[in-house]
Design an enzyme around this catalytic site. Structure first.
Site, mmCIF file in Angstrom:
data_model
loop_
_atom_site.group_PDB
_atom_site.id
_atom_site.type_symbol
_atom_site.label_atom_id
_atom_site.label_comp_id
_atom_site.label_asym_id
_atom_site.label_seq_id
_atom_site.Cartn_x
_atom_site.Cartn_y
_atom_site.Cartn_z
ATOM 1 N N HIS A 1 0.728 -1.215 0.033
ATOM 2 C CA HIS A 1 0.013 -0.076 0.028
ATOM 3 C C HIS A 1 0.939 1.223 0.127
ATOM 4 O O HIS A 1 0.350 2.018 -0.297
ATOM 5 C CB HIS A 1 -0.941 0.098 1.236
ATOM 6 C CG HIS A 1 -2.233 -0.763 0.868
ATOM 7 N ND1 HIS A 1 -3.516 -0.485 1.120
ATOM 8 C CD2 HIS A 1 -2.170 -2.148 0.606
ATOM 9 C CE1 HIS A 1 -4.351 -1.343 0.808
ATOM 10 N NE2 HIS A 1 -3.598 -2.472 0.519
ATOM 11 N N HIS B 1 -0.579 -13.059 -1.006
ATOM 12 C CA HIS B 1 -1.713 -13.360 -0.586
ATOM 13 C C HIS B 1 -1.950 -14.553 -0.154
ATOM 14 O O HIS B 1 -2.782 -15.259 0.616
ATOM 15 C CB HIS B 1 -3.093 -13.206 -1.781
ATOM 16 C CG HIS B 1 -3.513 -11.701 -2.012
ATOM 17 N ND1 HIS B 1 -4.169 -11.239 -2.977
ATOM 18 C CD2 HIS B 1 -2.835 -10.546 -1.384
ATOM 19 C CE1 HIS B 1 -4.213 -9.959 -2.860
ATOM 20 N NE2 HIS B 1 -3.304 -9.478 -1.953
#
Length: 323
Positions: free
Chosen positions: A116, A237
């Protein structure tokens, strides 16, 4: 015999076999007493690429002034060796502090923090990247939950800051690499020296979770990443609660489960596996080619993830100038 740099009554020792040289002095070193050399002689001994050379430098030295003169020796040590030594030492100390506050249960959140912060980069606009601006962006909806990860790393940052200031960009990049390694993934070397941004990055630059494969590839292309790098980075992930195997183990389970498409089953919680963007990848032929490779070969995934991660945390960064 030993490598020495001798000044007046002091000897600077640094090795195991002795010869003298005009350059490439290796440190760290230690001081030991030596008989008085007499006069005004500095005798420098060190290794140089397998050659034996000698230099005797004259200087009017005595008593305490001898110690002060040692500072001038840094002028003959190549800057790249000095910088590399300090960088390696700083990286080691920083990794130690990160390990004190990081656990497997916190690894997914820390790794998400990396994506992010760095994921705002845009090639054409020359904005965003790994710059620590995430600390100003924590109230944005897409960054929900990242305050916890920042708080975790603040402890390590404050500890290392007592010795030498470290940027948020550096500590986040290094913490993400440590999170991967801690959970069984590849060891990722991280270059230090990033400079923090003083303002937040523009909004709307992170990939949206609802994007289809074509849009994802276009989004990553604008950030300078190929389809292969997109797929490799998506393998992050595998950590966390998205349903891709053990949430605290970094492996290639993400790709194996993608190939199985469990969300198509009507059985229980399988419909909750992954994000829409994860599922979209396996519907794209170009992405599937890499997904299947990584599902079959974890070592290949580890190598490609390591390279893509390094690119992610370096791209768009502003660096301190070398001395």
């Amino acid at each position: 015999m030993s490598h020495t740099v001798a000044v007046d009554r002091w000897v600077l020792s640094s090795g195991a076999s002795s010869f003298t040289s005009t350059s490439n002095f290796y440190f760290p070193t230690t001081f030991t007493r030596s008989p008085h050399f007499g006069g005004n002689i500095i005798r420098a001994s060190a290794t140089t690429s397998g050659s034996n050379e000698s230099v005797i430098c004259k200087s009017l030295l005595c008593g305490r002034r001898a110690l002060l003169s040692l500072a001038t020796l840094s002028l003959v040590m190549p800057c790249d060796r000095v910088n590399n030594s300090f960088a390696a030492d700083e990286s080691f100390r920083l990794r130690e502090e990160i390990r004190k506050v990081l656990s497997k249960g916190k690894a997914a959140g820390v790794l998400r923090l990396v994506f992010h912060d760095a994921g705002t980069f845009q090639v054409d606009e020359k904005i965003g990247g790994m710059n620590g601006s995430i600390v100003f962006e924590l109230d944005r909806p897409e960054n929900k939950g990242l305050k916890k990860s920042i708080k975790i790393l603040e402890k390590a940052k404050s500890q290392i800051g007592v010795v030498q200031p470290v940027s948020w960009a550096d500590i986040i990049a290094l913490a993400g690499a440590e999170a991967v390694s801690l959970c069984g993934g590849p060891s990722i070397p991280i270059k230090l020296g990033r400079i923090d941004s003083l303002v937040p990055d523009p909004e709307g630059k992170l990939p949206e979770e609802s994007l289809d494969a074509t849009s994802l590839k276009q989004c990553f292309e604008r950030k300078g990443f190929s389809t292969q790098e997109l797929v490799a980075l998506s393998g992050a992930h595998t950590l966390g609660s998205k349903g891709f195997g053990n949430p605290v183990v970094f492996d290639n389970a993400y790709f194996k489960i993608l190939m199985e498409k469990p969300w198509l089953s009507s059985a229980g919680m399988t419909s909750m596996v992954g994000l829409p963007s994860d599922r979209a990848l396996v519907e794209d032929d170009e992405c599937v080619r890499w997904i299947s490779k990584y599902a079959e070969d974890q070592s290949l995934f580890f190598e490609d993830f390591k390279n893509a991660y390094t690119k992610l945390v370096d791209t768009g960064a502003t660096w301190k100038k070398s001395l």
